[in-house]
Design an enzyme around this catalytic site. Sequence first.
Site, PDB file in Angstrom:
ATOM      1  N   MET A  37       1.169  -0.944  -0.284  1.00 12.94           N
ATOM      2  CA  MET A  37      -0.072   0.343  -0.011  1.00 12.94           C
ATOM      3  C   MET A  37       0.742   1.371  -0.044  1.00 12.94           C
ATOM      4  SD  MET A  37      -2.607   0.383   2.644  1.00 12.94           S
ATOM      5  CE  MET A  37      -3.647   2.716   2.956  1.00 12.94           C
ATOM      6  N   GLY A  70       4.216   0.693  -4.006  1.00 10.52           N
ATOM      7  CA  GLY A  70       4.553  -0.272  -5.520  1.00 10.52           C
ATOM      8  C   GLY A  70       5.756   0.819  -6.261  1.00 10.52           C
ATOM      9  N   GLU A 175      -5.248  -5.228 -10.041  1.00  9.43           N
ATOM     10  CA  GLU A 175      -5.312  -3.751 -10.065  1.00  9.43           C
ATOM     11  C   GLU A 175      -6.133  -2.639 -11.590  1.00  9.43           C
ATOM     12  OE1 GLU A 175      -5.386  -5.642  -6.958  1.00  9.43           O
ATOM     13  OE2 GLU A 175      -6.108  -3.811  -6.313  1.00  9.43           O
ATOM     14  N   TYR A 177      -3.301  -2.720 -13.463  1.00  4.56           N
ATOM     15  CA  TYR A 177      -1.941  -1.471 -13.998  1.00  4.56           C
ATOM     16  C   TYR A 177      -1.020  -1.955 -15.305  1.00  4.56           C
ATOM     17  CZ  TYR A 177      -1.798   1.045  -9.339  1.00  4.56           C
ATOM     18  OH  TYR A 177      -2.343   1.445  -8.654  1.00  4.56           O
ATOM     19  N   ARG A 225       1.429 -10.515  -6.853  1.00  2.47           N
ATOM     20  CA  ARG A 225       0.202 -10.089  -7.256  1.00  2.47           C
ATOM     21  C   ARG A 225      -0.985 -10.693  -8.657  1.00  2.47           C
ATOM     22  NH1 ARG A 225      -2.670  -5.835  -4.019  1.00  2.47           N
ATOM     23  NH2 ARG A 225      -4.335  -6.685  -3.325  1.00  2.47           N
ATOM     24  N   HIS A 263      -9.054  -0.905 -10.704  1.00  6.09           N
ATOM     25  CA  HIS A 263      -8.547   1.085  -9.735  1.00  6.09           C
ATOM     26  C   HIS A 263     -10.137   1.495 -10.708  1.00  6.09           C
ATOM     27  CE1 HIS A 263      -6.151   0.387  -6.885  1.00  6.09           C
ATOM     28  NE2 HIS A 263      -5.196   0.934  -7.895  1.00  6.09           N
ATOM     29  N   ARG A 299     -10.605  -7.087   2.469  1.00  6.51           N
ATOM     30  CA  ARG A 299     -11.964  -6.324   3.654  1.00  6.51           C
ATOM     31  C   ARG A 299     -11.839  -7.934   4.295  1.00  6.51           C
ATOM     32  NH1 ARG A 299     -14.100  -3.775   6.147  1.00  6.51           N
ATOM     33  NH2 ARG A 299     -16.640  -4.854   5.929  1.00  6.51           N
ATOM     34  N   CYS A 345      -9.723  -1.310  12.596  1.00  3.86           N
ATOM     35  CA  CYS A 345      -9.894  -0.600  10.925  1.00  3.86           C
ATOM     36  C   CYS A 345     -11.042  -0.858  10.080  1.00  3.86           C
ATOM     37  CB  CYS A 345      -8.699  -1.639   9.601  1.00  3.86           C
ATOM     38  SG  CYS A 345      -9.834  -0.740   8.161  1.00  3.86           S
ATOM     39  N   GLN A 350     -10.766   7.228   4.956  1.00  2.00           N
ATOM     40  CA  GLN A 350     -10.700   8.598   4.767  1.00  2.00           C
ATOM     41  C   GLN A 350      -9.510   8.936   4.861  1.00  2.00           C
ATOM     42  OE1 GLN A 350     -14.005   9.706   7.191  1.00  2.00           O
ATOM     43  NE2 GLN A 350     -12.716  11.469   7.465  1.00  2.00           N
ATOM     44  N   LYS A 580     -26.947  24.282  -2.796  1.00  3.13           N
ATOM     45  CA  LYS A 580     -25.286  24.170  -3.685  1.00  3.13           C
ATOM     46  C   LYS A 580     -25.914  23.920  -4.926  1.00  3.13           C
ATOM     47  CE  LYS A 580     -22.017  21.253  -1.250  1.00  3.13           C
ATOM     48  NZ  LYS A 580     -22.627  21.869   0.511  1.00  3.13           N
TER      49      LYS A 580
HETATM   50  P1  NAP Z   1     -21.335  18.003   5.736  1.00  2.00           P
HETATM   51  O1  NAP Z   1     -20.701  17.478   5.253  1.00  2.00           O
HETATM   52  O2  NAP Z   1     -20.896  19.613   6.279  1.00  2.00           O
HETATM   53  O3  NAP Z   1     -23.369  18.328   4.945  1.00  2.00           O
HETATM   54  C1  NAP Z   1     -23.888  18.847   5.462  1.00  2.00           C
HETATM   55  C2  NAP Z   1     -24.832  19.684   4.690  1.00  2.00           C
HETATM   56  O4  NAP Z   1     -25.786  20.207   5.240  1.00  2.00           O
HETATM   57  C3  NAP Z   1     -24.165  20.595   3.806  1.00  2.00           C
HETATM   58  O5  NAP Z   1     -23.504  20.283   2.491  1.00  2.00           O
HETATM   59  C4  NAP Z   1     -24.639  21.587   3.247  1.00  2.00           C
HETATM   60  O6  NAP Z   1     -25.569  21.913   1.724  1.00  2.00           O
HETATM   61  C5  NAP Z   1     -26.517  21.440   3.614  1.00  2.00           C
HETATM   62  N1  NAP Z   1     -26.278  22.550   5.239  1.00  2.00           N
HETATM   63  C6  NAP Z   1     -25.696  23.366   6.141  1.00  2.00           C
HETATM   64  N2  NAP Z   1     -25.854  24.320   6.398  1.00  2.00           N
HETATM   65  C7  NAP Z   1     -27.283  24.126   6.622  1.00  2.00           C
HETATM   66  C8  NAP Z   1     -28.088  25.104   6.806  1.00  2.00           C
HETATM   67  N3  NAP Z   1     -28.452  26.159   7.334  1.00  2.00           N
HETATM   68  N4  NAP Z   1     -29.355  24.892   6.132  1.00  2.00           N
HETATM   69  C9  NAP Z   1     -30.079  24.173   5.447  1.00  2.00           C
HETATM   70  N5  NAP Z   1     -28.355  22.922   4.635  1.00  2.00           N
HETATM   71  C10 NAP Z   1     -27.428  23.407   5.348  1.00  2.00           C
HETATM   72  O7  NAP Z   1     -21.923  17.145   6.995  1.00  2.00           O
HETATM   73  P2  NAP Z   1     -23.234  15.938   7.672  1.00  2.00           P
HETATM   74  O8  NAP Z   1     -23.189  15.441   5.886  1.00  2.00           O
HETATM   75  O9  NAP Z   1     -22.935  16.263   9.035  1.00  2.00           O
HETATM   76  O10 NAP Z   1     -21.190  14.713   7.374  1.00  2.00           O
HETATM   77  C11 NAP Z   1     -20.663  15.632   8.855  1.00  2.00           C
HETATM   78  C12 NAP Z   1     -19.166  14.872   8.585  1.00  2.00           C
HETATM   79  O11 NAP Z   1     -19.188  13.693   8.478  1.00  2.00           O
HETATM   80  C13 NAP Z   1     -18.272  15.097   7.068  1.00  2.00           C
HETATM   81  O12 NAP Z   1     -16.954  15.856   7.257  1.00  2.00           O
HETATM   82  C14 NAP Z   1     -17.652  14.475   6.215  1.00  2.00           C
HETATM   83  O13 NAP Z   1     -17.467  14.624   5.320  1.00  2.00           O
HETATM   84  C15 NAP Z   1     -18.342  12.872   7.546  1.00  2.00           C
HETATM   85  N6  NAP Z   1     -19.512  11.833   7.170  1.00  2.00           N
HETATM   86  C16 NAP Z   1     -18.718  11.294   5.690  1.00  2.00           C
HETATM   87  C17 NAP Z   1     -19.730  10.446   4.773  1.00  2.00           C
HETATM   88  C18 NAP Z   1     -19.309   9.907   3.587  1.00  2.00           C
HETATM   89  O14 NAP Z   1     -18.266  10.056   3.353  1.00  2.00           O
HETATM   90  N7  NAP Z   1     -20.112   9.048   3.301  1.00  2.00           N
HETATM   91  C19 NAP Z   1     -20.532   9.941   6.148  1.00  2.00           C
HETATM   92  C20 NAP Z   1     -21.025  10.510   7.222  1.00  2.00           C
HETATM   93  C21 NAP Z   1     -20.789  11.899   7.077  1.00  2.00           C
HETATM   94  P3  NAP Z   1     -26.155  23.256   1.334  1.00  2.00           P
HETATM   95  O15 NAP Z   1     -25.398  24.435   2.077  1.00  2.00           O
HETATM   96  O16 NAP Z   1     -25.855  23.333  -0.808  1.00  2.00           O
HETATM   97  O17 NAP Z   1     -27.562  23.099   1.518  1.00  2.00           O
HETATM   98 FE1  SF4 Z   2      -8.304   2.278   8.186  1.00  2.00          FE
HETATM   99 FE2  SF4 Z   2     -10.131   4.354   7.327  1.00  2.00          FE
HETATM  100 FE3  SF4 Z   2      -7.564   3.653   8.604  1.00  2.00          FE
HETATM  101 FE4  SF4 Z   2      -8.006   3.558   6.229  1.00  2.00          FE
HETATM  102  S1  SF4 Z   2      -7.918   5.250   7.426  1.00  2.00           S
HETATM  103  S2  SF4 Z   2      -7.051   2.153   7.898  1.00  2.00           S
HETATM  104  S3  SF4 Z   2      -9.409   2.726   6.337  1.00  2.00           S
HETATM  105  S4  SF4 Z   2      -9.570   2.795   9.407  1.00  2.00           S
END
Ligand code: NAP
Ligand code: SF4
Length: 692
Positions: A37, A70, A175, A177, A225, A263, A299, A345, A350, A580
């Site tokens: 990795m 790599g 992957e 390559y 691999r 990939h 996994r 993990c 992220q 947005k």
């Molecule tokens: P976030 O990523 O900041 O998203 C909240 C969304 O709400 C914003 O994109 C914004 O979009 C909207 N917003 C903000 N203020 C607002 C307001 N006053 N009125 C209406 N809409 C508003 O926060 P989150 O979804 O709570 O996630 C929290 C964190 O956890 C983030 O860092 C996220 O990346 C992480 N997380 C990641 C994942 C994943 O990668 N799958 C899953 C869960 C959490 P608009 O302004 O465009 O409306």
């Molecule tokens: Fe595992 Fe997430 Fe750490 Fe990567 S960042 S090693 S996926 S826990």
Amino acid sequence: MSTPLPHPTGPRSYRTLLSPLDLGRFEVRNRIVMGSMHVGLEDRTSDAKKLAAYLGERARGGVGLIVTGGFSPDRTGRLTPRGAEANDRTLRGHEVITREVHEADGRIILQLLHAGRYAFHPLAASARSGRSPLSPFRARRLTRRGVGRTVEHFAGASHRAIEAGYDGVEIMGSEGYLLNQFLAPTTNRRRDRWGRGSEGRRALPLAIAAAVRAAIGPDSLLSYRISLLDLVPGGQTWAETATLARGLTERGVDVLSTGIGWHEARVPTIVTSVPRAAFAEQTGMLREIVDVPVVASNRIHDPAVAEQVLASGQADLISMARPLLADPHLPAKLGDGRASQVVACISCNQACLDKVFEGKRASCLVNPRAGHETELVLQPVTQRRARKVAVVGAGPAGLEAALAAAERGHVVTLFEATEELGGQLRLAARIPGKEDYAQALQSWRMRLAAAGVGIRLGFRPSAKDLLGFHDVIVATGVIPRVVDLPADDGPQVISYADLLEGRAEAGPRVAIIGAGGIGVDVAEYLTSARPSPTLDTETWKAHWGVVDADEHRGGVAPRDHRATIDEGSLAREVHLLQRKETRIGAGLGRTTGWVHRAELRRAGIIEHRGVTYQRVDAEGLHILEEDTERVVEVDTVVVCAGQVSVNDLAEKVVAARSGRTPRVHVVGGADVAAELDAERAIRQAVEVAASL
Ligand code: NAP
Ligand code: SF4
């Protein structure tokens, strides 16, 4: 094969996983391989000492065999213009790495990776000219002489690796390559000896294996691999893969390490929602037809699952790359009865792969010291210097601050207002496909207990309660943002926390305000099948169209042949809205976002961008969309509009103290709620704990 989630603490014995194995050229002390990795320390010679510290810590933690990230055999094959290359100048500095690993009784081999058309620079070259979906640069077609030179470059780089003290080399043939690009008819349409029929397509990997074996001599290990399932249309059939595998062993390959998916494949292979050991069945098929040790990957991050895979005869060794980023001492902990304390993990990508794809150094969300071993040091303190530390709030930041401080020798009390540890992470564990997050929480519980952290649940300390401590770490986290939306009867408006904690239920028609990480998670929570396909490998494979590679080349069915999971899916009309104009889910991780976007499309989620929220009334949610007023007719509005910090305790303690004690530190969401980010929160918590 369905792999049930084992009990979090796993089996009592890891007998097979911890048993030594003779690989022909030498013996490894156990069956755990740290799979290749790239962590971003490989690219500059000046980082060799940091790389040595990173790999050395894993060797001291007991891993059987380490495979480096790599290194390209030549300039053409580099991943990026300044990417890692195994030339005379760079490998000269690698003695510090191999020495560090050998001093810890570890074994290490260097991976040789030619990027082919994945290269992110104008020198890119492949079996034929063209662009891959991953790079803006058009690869040129390697001439016949160019192919021959590539073979020589692999051999030359291998020889240099052995001179630098490596125990062998691994040829990267999966992957997607260069070697895959020669193997698959979709990327190799040559009519010369390097492409005519499947035999011609196999010629380059086989020639490289033979040349590398000759270059490294009889005492060094040669691993290859191999891609068991390409997961791209026009990839290899199983019969072709099997013939390649046999040919490789005939040319002196000692170990076959398995890879799944190019990939560019549109089937997830390593994210959290992929079932555990989802592809071990394919490794088992390979093991039946070759007589060299076979390594399973993808996994298999839980030692209990690893033991199951070995015990069932599907593999001889297990590749764990990210699990060893999360916990360098995983093998040692299994050996001395601390399995339940292994740092789990969560396959989030992220802090590791997403960072590498952004050209940054990788680390780990649950172990911020990974890749920063020389910079983020947790020095033990003597009993006399130990401080009394209060940590308030047991979300990820609080948990990690308490743990790191206690492991240094401080006397730590962790306060949590609710009856459970975990904060926002506990909510994440309820999302289908994120079941593993619960295991991470269990690991924190066990480590806190082992480190002697005093835990007070269901207690919200006042400033006065905290005055007897030397340090107070405020990790009180966040609360969901409330959106100012005039409401006059109509749909119920709830927060994501209400929904996920079970305090409120959603009706059949739902609008989600906010399409960040949590909005997307909630959309999946509201529509995914129950039980989650992640808990059943066959259902999950049918969902993503993974099939026998002799049925469809590459092992992926055309879209219109794929199963839809209607059974168990929650029939709901879900609208996902954001202010947005950008694509929904654009801010999600590079390696995970596309999986979520695909699931949203599949579930028929209705997306609204560039909206203005107006009000809620008996008709539904009123919005302005493309300058037109419209009503989204729903019975529930779930607000996922981010969070606001809860940190008033910090000021209260400062106001109540006399002089400068206790010192007050604010970490995690309590410090910065915008774009609440567990990676930043945990890193900040460990940095504060390191500074006490
Ligand atoms: P976030 O990523 O900041 O998203 C909240 C969304 O709400 C914003 O994109 C914004 O979009 C909207 N917003 C903000 N203020 C607002 C307001 N006053 N009125 C209406 N809409 C508003 O926060 P989150 O979804 O709570 O996630 C929290 C964190 O956890 C983030 O860092 C996220 O990346 C992480 N997380 C990641 C994942 C994943 O990668 N799958 C899953 C869960 C959490 P608009 O302004 O465009 O409306
Ligand atoms: Fe595992 Fe997430 Fe750490 Fe990567 S960042 S090693 S996926 S826990």
